[in-house]
Write an enzyme that holds these catalytic residues in place. Structure first.
Site, mmCIF file in Angstrom:
data_model
loop_
_atom_site.group_PDB
_atom_site.id
_atom_site.type_symbol
_atom_site.label_atom_id
_atom_site.label_comp_id
_atom_site.label_asym_id
_atom_site.label_seq_id
_atom_site.Cartn_x
_atom_site.Cartn_y
_atom_site.Cartn_z
ATOM 1 N N TYR A 1 -10.450 -16.829 3.993
ATOM 2 C CA TYR A 1 -11.381 -15.910 3.346
ATOM 3 C C TYR A 1 -12.820 -16.403 3.405
ATOM 4 C CZ TYR A 1 -6.961 -14.188 1.401
ATOM 5 O OH TYR A 1 -5.676 -13.733 1.240
ATOM 6 N N HIS B 1 -0.102 -19.265 5.222
ATOM 7 C CA HIS B 1 -0.683 -17.923 5.252
ATOM 8 C C HIS B 1 0.053 -16.991 6.216
ATOM 9 C CE1 HIS B 1 -4.846 -15.899 4.435
ATOM 10 N NE2 HIS B 1 -3.854 -15.041 4.329
ATOM 11 N N PRO C 1 -1.929 -4.430 -3.612
ATOM 12 C CA PRO C 1 -1.040 -3.565 -4.398
ATOM 13 C C PRO C 1 -1.609 -2.173 -4.619
ATOM 14 C CG PRO C 1 -2.179 -5.081 -5.846
ATOM 15 C CD PRO C 1 -2.513 -5.502 -4.440
ATOM 16 N N LEU C 2 -2.902 -2.004 -4.287
ATOM 17 C CA LEU C 2 -3.523 -0.688 -4.407
ATOM 18 C C LEU C 2 -3.796 -0.083 -3.031
ATOM 19 C CD1 LEU C 2 -5.954 -1.401 -7.384
ATOM 20 C CD2 LEU C 2 -3.722 -0.276 -7.439
ATOM 21 N N GLY C 3 -2.985 -0.481 -2.037
ATOM 22 C CA GLY C 3 -3.090 0.118 -0.713
ATOM 23 C C GLY C 3 -4.458 -0.038 -0.094
ATOM 24 N N ARG C 4 -5.050 -1.230 -0.243
ATOM 25 C CA ARG C 4 -6.392 -1.537 0.243
ATOM 26 C C ARG C 4 -7.438 -0.557 -0.304
ATOM 27 N NH1 ARG C 4 -5.653 -5.714 3.436
ATOM 28 N NH2 ARG C 4 -3.786 -5.861 4.721
ATOM 29 N N GLY C 5 -7.180 -0.063 -1.504
ATOM 30 C CA GLY C 5 -8.116 0.818 -2.176
ATOM 31 C C GLY C 5 -7.750 2.279 -2.111
ATOM 32 N N PHE C 6 -6.799 2.648 -1.234
ATOM 33 C CA PHE C 6 -6.422 4.059 -1.149
ATOM 34 C C PHE C 6 -5.825 4.535 -2.467
ATOM 35 C CE2 PHE C 6 -5.952 6.790 2.792
ATOM 36 C CZ PHE C 6 -5.979 7.990 2.101
ATOM 37 N N GLY D 1 -7.806 6.221 -5.349
ATOM 38 C CA GLY D 1 -8.289 7.591 -5.259
ATOM 39 C C GLY D 1 -9.735 7.676 -4.816
#
Length: 328
Positions: A56, A127, A207-212, A215
């Site tokens: 990172y 990794h 866990p949030l689908g890369r932000g998808f 919403g």
């Protein structure tokens, strides 16, 4: 904040952790000041699990340094996870070239300890699996670091059942980290059953689908050049349209419960087992508080069934290009 146990070696962390990758890479320009403030706020809200990696910082140590500085006032109250496994010597091959040779692992750990300003790494992940180095050699090297007190717990990332079993036989694996969400369900068939059999904890990243699943999305070409969502298959063409429709249905379910769709997504993961600790990433303090609130959301069997009806098999589109897909 609730506490969950990961593995059988004594690792305990908050039910939700914080992923820090997006503070320095992959989602537009780095924001180290905002990132440090978010980390400190996460601790105030009860988060005790912070996830970083050599990768990172793209070989500079910037992400680990950010985490190390931010947690320094409360270092002994939190668990820091970092990772090794990439060859970062060639900028053109970053993310696709591996190096898990034992001597390289030892070098990375020394650098990570220095960057994090700490005397031990709480969780050390491989990794990505390195096909050129037997996993027994990798586990053996980590075992030596654990015996020396430089590492406390061993983790794997994006490893399949055979690798998990072979590594666990040399040095007990406390946790596996792999992408998992309402959007991404690949681990359910073959990986999760092995983790449960061996009593290994599971840490879903993205866990949030890369932000998808927030919403708050837009077509791929509207993101910055440095944002990975420009090339993520789930943001392209018909995939984007179908996924957006699914988010609309999930948002309706969340609205009916009086929660945010992000909280629905995280609560869904937490409901998949008490050995699961998601690590959503964010730079935004308000979003952080919203995510943390998901730990208190209770989903009914009817809620879980409705999620399954909306997305029975995950999202439309693959999560990585073929050249970057982990090999199980």
């Amino acid at each position: 904040m609730q506490v969950r146990k990961l593995g059988q070696q004594g690792l305990e962390v908050s039910a939700l952790g914080l992923g820090t990758m997006g503070m320095t890479m992959a989602y537009g320009a780095a924001d180290e000041t905002g990132g440090a403030a978010t980390i400190r706020r996460a601790h105030e809200l009860g988060v005790t699990f912070f996830d970083t990696a050599e990768l990172y910082g793209m070989g500079t140590g910037s992400n680990e340094q950010l985490v190390g500085r931010a947690v320094k006032p409360f270092r002994d109250d939190v668990v820091i996870a970092t990772k090794f496994g990439f060859d970062l010597s060639d900028p053109a091959a970053i993310g696709t070239a591996f190096d898990s040779r034992p001597e390289h692992i030892r070098d990375v750990v020394e650098n990570s300890l220095r960057y994090l300003e700490t005397d031990r790494i709480d969780v050390l992940y491989q990794h990505r699996v390195d096909p050129a180095v037997p996993i027994e050699d990798v586990a053996g090297a980590v075992k030596e670091l654990i015996d020396a007190g430089k590492v406390l717990y061993f983790g794997l990332s994006e490893a399949g059942p055979d690798i998990i079993r072979r590594a666990h036989a040399v040095q007990p694996v406390s946790v596996l980290q792999t992408e998992y969400s309402i959007f991404e369900r690949e681990v359910e068939a073959a990986v999760l059953p092995v983790l449960r059999e061996l009593h290994i904890g599971f840490v879903p990243y993205s866990p949030l689908g890369r932000g998808f699943l927030t919403g708050d999305v837009k077509p791929a070409d509207q993101y910055e050049e440095t944002d990975m969502r420009r090339w993520d298959d789930r943001w392209q063409g018909d995939n984007y349209t179908a996924n957006l429709a699914a988010i609309g249905a999930l948002s309706e379910l969340a609205d009916a419960k009086g929660i945010a769709v992000t909280q629905l997504a995280l609560a869904w993961l937490l409901a998949q087992g008490d050995d699961i600790v998601p690590i959503p990433g964010t730079r935004n303090a308000d979003r952080l508080a919203e995510n943390v609130g998901a730990a208190d959301v209770v989903l009914t069997p009817q809620d879980l069934e409705r999620v399954h009806e909306i997305m029975p098999n995950g999202s439309y589109g693959g999560r990585y290009p073929a050249s970057m897909m982990p090999s199980w």
